[in-house]
Design an enzyme around this catalytic site. Sequence first.
Site, short mmCIF file in Angstrom:
data_model
loop_
_atom_site.label_atom_id
_atom_site.label_comp_id
_atom_site.label_asym_id
_atom_site.label_seq_id
_atom_site.Cartn_x
_atom_site.Cartn_y
_atom_site.Cartn_z
N GLY A 197 12.87 -4.80 -6.33
CA GLY A 197 11.61 -5.24 -5.61
C GLY A 197 10.53 -5.43 -6.54
N HIS A 198 10.30 -6.84 -6.66
CA HIS A 198 9.58 -7.37 -7.68
C HIS A 198 8.00 -7.84 -7.09
CE1 HIS A 198 13.10 -8.04 -10.70
NE2 HIS A 198 13.09 -6.78 -10.20
N GLN A 240 15.93 -4.00 -12.04
CA GLN A 240 16.23 -2.83 -12.48
C GLN A 240 15.73 -2.40 -14.08
OE1 GLN A 240 19.38 -4.12 -10.50
NE2 GLN A 240 17.89 -3.57 -9.15
N ASP A 274 11.16 -1.01 -12.07
CA ASP A 274 9.60 -0.85 -11.49
C ASP A 274 8.42 -1.06 -12.70
OD1 ASP A 274 10.70 -0.78 -9.02
OD2 ASP A 274 10.63 1.34 -8.95
N LYS A 312 7.89 -6.09 -14.02
CA LYS A 312 8.74 -7.26 -14.35
C LYS A 312 8.29 -8.44 -13.48
CE LYS A 312 12.69 -5.15 -13.44
NZ LYS A 312 12.21 -3.88 -13.20
N LYS A 321 5.39 -9.03 -11.73
CA LYS A 321 3.99 -9.40 -12.14
C LYS A 321 3.94 -10.43 -13.50
CE LYS A 321 0.00 -8.66 -14.50
NZ LYS A 321 -1.44 -8.01 -14.55
N GLY A 360 -3.62 -4.20 -14.68
CA GLY A 360 -3.93 -4.26 -13.22
C GLY A 360 -3.06 -4.90 -12.43
N SER A 369 -0.97 -5.25 -19.67
CA SER A 369 -1.34 -5.41 -18.35
C SER A 369 -2.35 -4.25 -17.85
CB SER A 369 -0.16 -5.48 -17.27
OG SER A 369 -0.45 -5.43 -15.93
P1 GDP Z 1 9.30 -4.61 -10.95
O1 GDP Z 1 10.20 -4.11 -10.10
O2 GDP Z 1 9.48 -4.32 -12.44
O3 GDP Z 1 8.83 -5.88 -10.68
O4 GDP Z 1 8.00 -3.57 -10.41
P2 GDP Z 1 7.59 -3.25 -9.06
O5 GDP Z 1 6.85 -4.71 -8.38
O6 GDP Z 1 8.61 -2.67 -8.46
O7 GDP Z 1 6.59 -2.05 -9.49
C1 GDP Z 1 5.31 -2.48 -10.12
C2 GDP Z 1 4.15 -2.10 -9.38
O8 GDP Z 1 3.13 -1.81 -10.23
C3 GDP Z 1 3.72 -3.08 -8.51
O9 GDP Z 1 2.99 -2.68 -7.32
C4 GDP Z 1 2.67 -4.12 -8.96
O10 GDP Z 1 1.76 -4.71 -8.28
C5 GDP Z 1 1.98 -2.97 -10.01
N1 GDP Z 1 1.38 -3.38 -11.13
C6 GDP Z 1 2.06 -4.21 -12.22
N2 GDP Z 1 1.42 -4.24 -13.12
C7 GDP Z 1 0.33 -3.33 -13.11
C8 GDP Z 1 -0.65 -2.79 -13.97
O11 GDP Z 1 -0.78 -3.20 -15.01
N3 GDP Z 1 -1.66 -2.02 -13.49
C9 GDP Z 1 -1.41 -1.58 -12.12
N4 GDP Z 1 -2.31 -0.52 -11.81
N5 GDP Z 1 -0.38 -2.00 -11.29
C10 GDP Z 1 0.40 -2.83 -11.96
P1 IMO Z 2 13.38 -3.06 -9.79
O1 IMO Z 2 14.10 -4.50 -10.12
C1 IMO Z 2 13.86 1.28 -9.53
C2 IMO Z 2 17.68 2.77 -8.59
C3 IMO Z 2 17.93 3.65 -7.11
C4 IMO Z 2 18.72 4.51 -7.62
C5 IMO Z 2 19.78 3.96 -8.42
C6 IMO Z 2 21.08 3.18 -7.69
O2 IMO Z 2 12.61 -3.13 -8.63
O3 IMO Z 2 13.06 -2.67 -11.15
P2 IMO Z 2 21.43 1.09 -6.32
O4 IMO Z 2 20.91 0.57 -4.85
O5 IMO Z 2 21.39 0.17 -7.21
O6 IMO Z 2 22.86 1.52 -5.78
O7 IMO Z 2 20.62 2.42 -6.89
O8 IMO Z 2 19.15 2.79 -9.05
N1 IMO Z 2 17.03 1.26 -8.49
C7 IMO Z 2 16.03 1.22 -8.86
N2 IMO Z 2 14.91 1.67 -9.18
N3 IMO Z 2 13.84 -0.11 -9.57
C8 IMO Z 2 14.77 -0.99 -9.17
O9 IMO Z 2 14.54 -2.35 -9.12
C9 IMO Z 2 16.00 -0.32 -8.83
N4 IMO Z 2 17.26 -0.71 -8.31
C10 IMO Z 2 17.93 0.20 -8.09
O10 IMO Z 2 16.69 4.21 -6.83
O11 IMO Z 2 18.25 5.61 -8.19
MG MG Z 3 10.69 -2.91 -8.39
#
Ligand code: GDP
Ligand code: IMO
Ligand code: MG
Length: 420
Positions: free
Chosen positions: A40-41, A222, A13, A16, A18, A411, A409
């Site tokens: 979840g991206h 991840q 999270d 990535k 974005k 936002g 980044s």
């Molecule tokens: P990923 O799994 O690495 O793609 O990240 P996620 O989408 O799960 O979580 C990142 C969250 O932060 C999302 O809700 C994005 O919209 C948000 N986000 C990404 N970059 C920024 C940033 O620079 N500032 C803020 N406030 N939110 C961001």
């Molecule tokens: P993105 O790509 C954050 C975490 C789960 C749990 C552990 C194992 O959005 O960054 P799993 O479902 O793989 O058996 O879970 O890994 N986890 C993540 N945490 N971002 C993710 O993906 C994750 N994918 C799995 O919360 O702790």
């Molecule tokens: Mg994510």
Amino acid sequence: MKLDVLLGLQWGDEGKGKIVDVLAPKYNVISRFQGGPNAGHTLEFSKIKHVLHTIPSGVFREETVNIIGNGVVIDPVIFKQEIEDLEELNVDLTRNLYISKRAHLILPSHRILDAASEKAKGKTKIGSTLKGIGPTYMDKTGRNGLRVGDVINPEFKEKYDFLTNKHKDLIKLYDFDYNLEEYEENWFKGIEIIKKFKLIESEHEINKYLNEEKLILAEGAQGTLLDIDFGSYPFVTSSNTICAGACTGLGVAPNKIGNVIGIFKAYCTRVGSGPFPTELENEEGETLRKQGHEFGATTGRPRRCGWLDLPALKYSVMLNGVTELMVTKADVLSGFDTIKVCTHYKLNGKEIDYLPFEINEPLEPVLKEFKGWKEDISKIDSFGNLPQEFKDYLLYIEEEVKVPIKLVSVGPNRDQTIFR
Ligand code: GDP
Ligand code: IMO
Ligand code: MG
């Protein structure tokens, strides 16, 4: 031509999705190499906020080819939903989304096994996203799995039944109630959707693109600290999330890797169980969660929050051979009087400056303080205009990690991005 890799340096999270969306116009191809719908991206632009789980984050760029590589595991139900959600936004992917025939399928019974195993673990549960990731990779390495290329085999249904029956026997070992039927029906509908796409031998396709001088970005899921080998085992996911995973997950030789882009948040978050040395279980952590909207994009769970962890970041940079850093969520730190960074840990009273094998033992973070800044930085569009306090913070990180920070980044939106 060499392939660039973009991946997360923390516990996932990092933002990535974005950043891939921002960088996508520079590339011809975006390819996912591991993980599955546990990811979840999130992408935001022109009032659209969209979360992708299996599909690469280049899909909103018309010219970009998107490939789901062999290292990915696919749940046809979730895949079908993703396709339908994109269709609603007028994104038709039948032309530019390809899927590796070698990618493994998550069966409905894999999800049940995941849930049954977690329930049986009780307090020691991993905190899995319950998408069936662990059991699917177990069947892959156990040489039992079903792959995307199998869906056109006339005996596909028999193979499915054989593996599902085996899983039913395994589930009997747990005290776990389940109902497969409803999910199964959707699953087979999802298989029909998968058949509409170009199913390819992605290793050939990707190497052909490289020979044609096409630019490819491999998108990690991840984060490094969730890697099956180097993460905080057993509180990890079941794939190699590090750069080497791009080689095995796409069929690209190590000498074909070019830039390695490491994404990190300006602080840390973790969702699920497991050690988190800099976790803040206080008001500061609550503020980070609130200001950063730190709730999981896949499960909606609140993310645990803490300060930036330098020994962990250095470990990730080493494992991945990161050549450039990109920092996200810098805007979330606005308003703190002081910002802290972990420089060392204390393990059994001894100070250490690396992430040890004993990460599951209590590691006490040694923190260095930085002066915070009050201004909202979410509309700033050049590095020079950022508050001096924030620049000092970034320069310190760069000096410690010894890799340049090329993007900041500020936002969630595509436009809230500062190239340096
Ligand atoms: P990923 O799994 O690495 O793609 O990240 P996620 O989408 O799960 O979580 C990142 C969250 O932060 C999302 O809700 C994005 O919209 C948000 N986000 C990404 N970059 C920024 C940033 O620079 N500032 C803020 N406030 N939110 C961001
Ligand atoms: P993105 O790509 C954050 C975490 C789960 C749990 C552990 C194992 O959005 O960054 P799993 O479902 O793989 O058996 O879970 O890994 N986890 C993540 N945490 N971002 C993710 O993906 C994750 N994918 C799995 O919360 O702790
Ligand atoms: Mg994510």
